[in-house]
Write a protein that holds these residues in place. Sequence first.
Motif, short mmCIF file in Angstrom:
data_model
loop_
_atom_site.label_atom_id
_atom_site.label_comp_id
_atom_site.label_asym_id
_atom_site.label_seq_id
_atom_site.Cartn_x
_atom_site.Cartn_y
_atom_site.Cartn_z
N ARG A 301 14.01 35.48 65.24
CA ARG A 301 14.31 34.17 64.63
C ARG A 301 15.51 34.35 63.69
O ARG A 301 15.87 35.48 63.32
CB ARG A 301 13.11 33.66 63.82
N ILE A 302 16.09 33.23 63.34
CA ILE A 302 17.16 33.24 62.33
C ILE A 302 16.58 32.60 61.07
O ILE A 302 15.94 31.55 61.14
CB ILE A 302 18.39 32.46 62.82
N ILE A 303 16.80 33.28 59.95
CA ILE A 303 16.40 32.67 58.68
C ILE A 303 17.68 32.31 57.94
O ILE A 303 18.54 33.17 57.73
CB ILE A 303 15.59 33.66 57.81
N VAL A 304 17.81 31.04 57.57
CA VAL A 304 18.98 30.62 56.79
C VAL A 304 18.58 30.58 55.33
O VAL A 304 17.55 29.99 54.99
CB VAL A 304 19.48 29.23 57.24
N ILE A 305 19.38 31.23 54.47
CA ILE A 305 19.10 31.13 53.03
C ILE A 305 20.33 30.55 52.33
O ILE A 305 21.46 30.92 52.64
CB ILE A 305 18.72 32.50 52.40
N ALA A 306 20.09 29.63 51.43
CA ALA A 306 21.20 28.94 50.75
C ALA A 306 20.63 28.07 49.64
O ALA A 306 19.41 27.97 49.48
CB ALA A 306 21.96 28.08 51.76
N CYS A 307 21.50 27.44 48.90
CA CYS A 307 21.10 26.50 47.85
C CYS A 307 21.91 25.22 47.99
O CYS A 307 23.04 25.24 48.48
CB CYS A 307 21.39 27.07 46.46
N GLY A 308 21.37 24.12 47.50
CA GLY A 308 22.09 22.86 47.37
C GLY A 308 22.70 22.37 48.67
O GLY A 308 22.05 22.35 49.72
N THR A 309 23.96 22.00 48.58
CA THR A 309 24.66 21.47 49.76
C THR A 309 24.69 22.50 50.88
O THR A 309 24.56 22.15 52.06
CB THR A 309 26.09 21.06 49.34
N SER A 310 24.85 23.77 50.54
CA SER A 310 24.87 24.81 51.58
C SER A 310 23.52 24.87 52.29
O SER A 310 23.45 25.14 53.49
CB SER A 310 25.19 26.17 50.95
N TRP A 311 22.46 24.59 51.57
CA TRP A 311 21.12 24.54 52.18
C TRP A 311 21.07 23.36 53.17
O TRP A 311 20.49 23.46 54.24
CB TRP A 311 20.08 24.39 51.06
#
Length: 615
Positions: A301-311
Amino acid sequence: MCGIVGYIGKKEAYPIVLEGLKRLEYRGYDSAGIALYDGKNLKLSKTKGKVSDLEKKINQEIPTNGSVGIGHTRWATHGIPNDINSHPHYSNSGDLVIIHNGIIENYASIKKELEKRGYTFSSDTDTEVLINLIEDVKKNENLKLGKAVQIALNQVVGAYAIAVFDKNKPDEIVVAKLGSPLAIGVGDDEFFIASDATPFLEYTKKAIYLEDEEMAIVRLNKEIKIRKIKDDSLVDPYIQELQLNLEQIVKGGYDHFMLKEIHEQPEAIKDTYRGRLLVKEGLIRMAGIDDNLEKFLNANRIIVIACGTSWHAGLVAEYIFEDLARIPVEVEYASEFRYRNPVITEKDVVIAISQSGETADTLAAIKLAKSKGAFVFGLCNVVGSSIARETHAGAYTHAGPEIGVASTKAFTTQITVLTLIALKLAKVKGTISKPEFQHHLQELELIPGKVEKALLQDEHIKTVASIYKDAKNCLYLGRGFNFPVALEGALKLKEISYIHAEGYPAAEMKHGPIALIDEHMPVFVIATKKGHYEKVVSNIQEIKSRKGKIIGIVTEGDIDVKELADHVIEVPETLESLSPLLTTIPLQLLSYHIAVMLNRNVDQPRNLAKSVTVE
Ligand code: F6R
């Protein structure tokens, strides 16, 4: 957060430091201060407020001559924004002065120890504790400044980018970094220090980016010496040639950076796919993916990690990756992921998204994922940023500097790169047919022109903005690929206009938010032709029968929503998976115009900063 600037050389330091602080104000703007050394005296002026407030005050307080200077623009962490808590901070003797971006976590225990030894503190900051710790070490052990800084830093826990000056050794500035960025501009017999390279662009294109746990002594007439803070080993300075231009960091005729950056999106998207999207050849070329293809293909699987707009860009990617490449995707707030003991294996691929490449939570989440054996791919805008360096591989968005605090072109360029990656993987995996793949490439190439067309609605959007600018609450609805756009639309409005707004998947409305709807509630509904259109039209009916005001973001030539809505804003037609690149444009403009009409500080909204380098 916080911006730091320093200069040592033969020029007048004040204009360089002042202008540098203005360029770094995106990092924080609660208070500002400058310390100058004129060859005899060390002088300091600081104030609550913006750099422009400092500029008004400084001449009444100190002479602004001198060829050594350090300055700071603050985003408050320890201690409220007031004059006293502003940086720079003196040590008790008045000999040393410091600027600091970051947090010293164990400052309270150090402060107690120092108090026992007779030190006094005028501010509530952790920074004043650090400069007195440095002074204490220096005095007790009769050390030079560099050594004292090193010993002191080995006692602190936290994050820092600091510059320290000693008026008894005025030919040098000592700098150090852990967790917060620090660039050194190398000129002819002069040095510049800054949180990023923008303050010294017109003076030198040569820059050294310190790595974590490194310190440097920049000394006039001497080569720069970089050392590891922990073991004192020398590091060869790596001098980079900057690619940035001055024109990229000025407003260029626009009233605000945000408006400029909204209008830059057609070019930014082109810059993002240039050399990667090869329509004629029917190819996508991306070195970071090509070199690590197996990792992606074998990923559970791919896990995307980010905050705010990038999320939000990560959420769009979830829809695109799963739809096109049939790879399961989970999208995580970095701040939650890092603290909740997530299950990560070596078969996971993590994509970390960050415009600034400095977001503390994202950085910490990357380190956690790496420690568990996951392959981490970074998606950053700022070249050479901490996240770009911390990840195993990555791709840049090439959007150019984003200075307005509200993210705009970063969002659309992140989606562009993520679409390229998903398409590439889909092709290799065979989850997309050849004609379909080619059609996607062609459509993606047309997006910049369509964004330009969407931007032409600006006057109409301004009119709509004037009607809803006094709303107290707003709802944003979207489905599928456009659900994250609804979240992003709401975030844009909140952060720059201070109007409360919520984004929801359109069909979730009836599970709660519908109770909010009355004649005072504007509801922005993204209803593009191909995206569950009929279902969204039904949702619009539900709002209308409860007297909500409807503003539809629709595909050109739409008829049904037009009949129901109070206003519609059209965007050109495209593939549904690419529609977020268009539907987000009117929402950015709406927020912008509402904020301007409400007299908000669009580029520097209250309480925010562009790089969130604290957790
Ligand atoms: C909103 C905004 C923030 C950032 C967030 C992450 O307009 O700018 O929500 O998106 O702080 O920042 P980066 O992408 O630099 O990690």
